[in-house]
Structures are given as structure tokens and as C-alpha cells.
Design a protein around this motif. Structure first.
Motif, PDB file in Angstrom:
ATOM      1  N   HIS A 117       0.854  -1.195   0.000  1.00 57.06           N
ATOM      2  CA  HIS A 117       0.000   0.000   0.000  1.00 57.06           C
ATOM      3  C   HIS A 117       0.884   1.236   0.000  1.00 57.06           C
ATOM      4  O   HIS A 117       2.091   1.150   0.231  1.00 57.06           O
ATOM      5  N   GLN A 118       0.222   2.360  -0.240  1.00 56.99           N
ATOM      6  CA  GLN A 118       0.872   3.666  -0.183  1.00 56.99           C
ATOM      7  C   GLN A 118       0.244   4.396   1.005  1.00 56.99           C
ATOM      8  O   GLN A 118      -0.954   4.240   1.226  1.00 56.99           O
ATOM      9  N   ASP A 119       1.006   5.180   1.736  1.00 56.75           N
ATOM     10  CA  ASP A 119       0.430   5.997   2.813  1.00 56.75           C
ATOM     11  C   ASP A 119       0.129   7.354   2.201  1.00 56.75           C
ATOM     12  O   ASP A 119       1.052   8.113   1.896  1.00 56.75           O
ATOM     13  N   LYS A 120      -1.159   7.651   2.005  1.00 57.43           N
ATOM     14  CA  LYS A 120      -1.500   8.876   1.274  1.00 57.43           C
ATOM     15  C   LYS A 120      -2.644   9.641   1.909  1.00 57.43           C
ATOM     16  O   LYS A 120      -3.259  10.472   1.260  1.00 57.43           O
ATOM     17  N   ALA A 145       6.705   4.161  -6.681  1.00 61.02           N
ATOM     18  CA  ALA A 145       5.666   5.180  -6.484  1.00 61.02           C
ATOM     19  C   ALA A 145       4.345   4.796  -7.145  1.00 61.02           C
ATOM     20  O   ALA A 145       3.297   5.332  -6.802  1.00 61.02           O
ATOM     21  N   THR A 146       4.409   3.866  -8.095  1.00 57.93           N
ATOM     22  CA  THR A 146       3.170   3.330  -8.666  1.00 57.93           C
ATOM     23  C   THR A 146       3.150   1.833  -8.369  1.00 57.93           C
ATOM     24  O   THR A 146       4.195   1.228  -8.118  1.00 57.93           O
ATOM     25  N   ARG A 147       1.954   1.251  -8.378  1.00 52.96           N
ATOM     26  CA  ARG A 147       1.808  -0.167  -8.070  1.00 52.96           C
ATOM     27  C   ARG A 147       2.567  -1.012  -9.091  1.00 52.96           C
ATOM     28  O   ARG A 147       2.640  -0.668 -10.255  1.00 52.96           O
ATOM     29  N   ARG A 170       6.623   8.166  -0.914  1.00 55.98           N
ATOM     30  CA  ARG A 170       5.493   7.843  -1.802  1.00 55.98           C
ATOM     31  C   ARG A 170       5.513   6.400  -2.284  1.00 55.98           C
ATOM     32  O   ARG A 170       4.679   5.990  -3.089  1.00 55.98           O
ATOM     33  N   ALA A 171       6.477   5.624  -1.853  1.00 57.83           N
ATOM     34  CA  ALA A 171       6.630   4.265  -2.388  1.00 57.83           C
ATOM     35  C   ALA A 171       5.619   3.294  -1.775  1.00 57.83           C
ATOM     36  O   ALA A 171       5.292   3.376  -0.586  1.00 57.83           O
ATOM     37  N   TYR A 172       5.147   2.375  -2.611  1.00 56.56           N
ATOM     38  CA  TYR A 172       4.359   1.239  -2.111  1.00 56.56           C
ATOM     39  C   TYR A 172       5.265   0.387  -1.222  1.00 56.56           C
ATOM     40  O   TYR A 172       6.462   0.245  -1.491  1.00 56.56           O
ATOM     41  N   HIS A 173       4.665  -0.175  -0.176  1.00 59.63           N
ATOM     42  CA  HIS A 173       5.440  -0.994   0.759  1.00 59.63           C
ATOM     43  C   HIS A 173       4.485  -1.906   1.516  1.00 59.63           C
ATOM     44  O   HIS A 173       3.276  -1.643   1.555  1.00 59.63           O
TER      45      HIS A 173
END
Ligand code: MD3
Ligand code: FE
Length: 200
Positions: A117-120, A145-147, A170-173
Motif C-alpha cells: 500500500h501507499q500511505d497517502k 511510487a506506482t503499483r 510515496r513508495a508502495y510498501h
């Protein structure tokens, strides 16, 4: 302080001494007496395997109404203050950042994980996020930064601190798995992850 940087994730291995870790666990347990762990559900109603709570001006919650920050625990009580030792750590590792407004408390029992997921839900992406791992080892996956795309994984161990700045913010993790009984810090096993965030 020793730092390893992978994809702009700054990892500080073994940043906290054993004493600091055990004091922090006591501080977290005291937060949880005011604001008990709860089990968030996704907006579609699926239970998450990680239990959560928070400290600070805001806590992150998720239920049928969606993902958001709230100024109070679901019970209606104010979130407890962020423990001073965490504020000191934030000031040491992110001296130029605004003060954190949330310390999210994630509790992983054996078998719990967190999907990519991204924390946004935070307003200001120029601010870093700082994470502290306590208890059992966790396999942390860093994406883009994108899935999709390639990812890199690293084991986070008790006392490790990670600071996400710039592109890492912004990275997915996600957390793929927890290694049961890899630490004796928590009397009943499992893992605690604390993340300090600026919300507004
Ligand atoms: C990268 N927590 O609370 S910590 C989370 O171990 C979360 O519980 C994981 O993902 C855990 O949102 C991973 C590392 C982490 C935390 C927050 C981030 C990485 C992050 C926010 C933005 C980018
Ligand atoms: Fe996250």
C-alpha cells in the motif's frame, strides 16, 4: 549512527539499545491502556490482520466509512500523547521536519501481515515518516511510487528504525511475514511497529 539506504529508505539497524526498546514497549503498553488496540476493517468490510491504535493529535482508523485520520479513538477518548522518547528520536533523525502529529501503533500477532500500500492520507508529502520495529523480525517489502514493478525486501529487526523521505515517502510498501519467536522483547511474542507521521 549507522545507516543503510535502499531506494531512499534510510534504515538505521540496531538504532535502539535493548533498554531503550524495553522502555519503549512499556510506554506503548501504557498508551494502550488509554487507547486499546482495535481491529480495523477495510472500507469493503474485510478485517485487517494487524491490530492498531495510536498516540498524538490524530490516529489513523479504517472502517466501512473509509480510511482517515481521527482526533479520537473509536471509543471516544483522546489519543494519549506521543511518548517523549519517540519525539526525541524524531528530532534526532529528522531535525528539519515539523513535529509528528500521529504515532500509529501496529500490532502483529503470528501470521499477521500488511499488503502492499501507499500511505497517502496525510496532507504534506514533504514530511518524512519514521518507523520503529520492536519484537519479532518482519520481512519488509519496498516497491515504487506506482503499483507493480520490481521490489526489494529487507528483514526489519527489533530496535531497527527506518526513515522514509523524498521518493521513499510515496513508495508502495508492505510486510510479507513475521518470523515467530525471533525476539524475546515482547512477553507473548509478535511485533510492534510504531510510525511517526505529520498528518496536516
Ligand atoms: C513508506 N507499516 O504503518 S513500517 C504503515 O511494519 C506501515 O507496520 C509497516 O506500512 C509496518 O503504514 C511498515 C515502514 C513504513 C511505514 C510508513 C511508510 C514505510 C513507509 C510511509 C510511507 C512510505
Ligand atoms: Fe504504510
Amino acid at each position: 549512527m549507522n545507516v543503510v539506504t535502499i531506494r531512499e529508505f534510510d534504515i538505521y539497524p540496531d538504532c535502539l539499545s535493548h533498554d531503550a526498546q524495553s522502555n519503549l514497549v512499556d510506554a506503548v503498553r501504557s498508551c494502550l491502556q488509554t487507547a486499546p488496540l482495535f481491529q480495523p476493517t477495510t472500507p469493503r468490510g474485510k478485517a485487517m490482520s494487524v491490530r492498531m491504535s495510536a498516540a498524538g493529535a490524530f490516529g489513523w482508523v479504517s472502517d466501512r466509512s473509509g480510511y482517515r485520520y481521527e482526533p479520537r479513538h473509536p471509543s471516544g477518548v483522546d489519543w494519549p500523547p506521543i511518548p517523549d522518547m519517540l519525539l526525541d528520536l524524531w528530532h534526532r533523525l529528522a531535525p528539519d521536519a515539523r513535529d509528528p502529529e500521529c504515532c500509529l501503533i501496529n500490532w502483529y500477532a503470528d501470521g499477521a501481515k500488511m499488503g502492499m500500500h501507499q500511505d497517502k492520507d496525510e496532507a504534506d508529502f514533504s514530511q518524512p515518516v519514521l518507523s520503529v520495529s520492536l519484537g519479532d523480525d518482519a520481512l519488509f517489502r519496498m516497491g515504487n511510487a506506482t503499483r507493480g514493478g520490481t521490489t526489494e525486501s529487507v528483514w526489519l529487526r527489533s530496535g531497527d528504525v527506518v526513515v522514509m523521505r523524498n521518493s521513499a515517502r510515496r513508495a508502495y510498501h508492505g510486510i510479507d511475514r513475521i518470523k515467530a519467536n525471533s525476539s524475546t522483547l515482547l512477553r507473548d511474542g509478535g511485533r510492534i511497529n510504531l510510525t511517526l507521521r505529520v498528518v496536516t
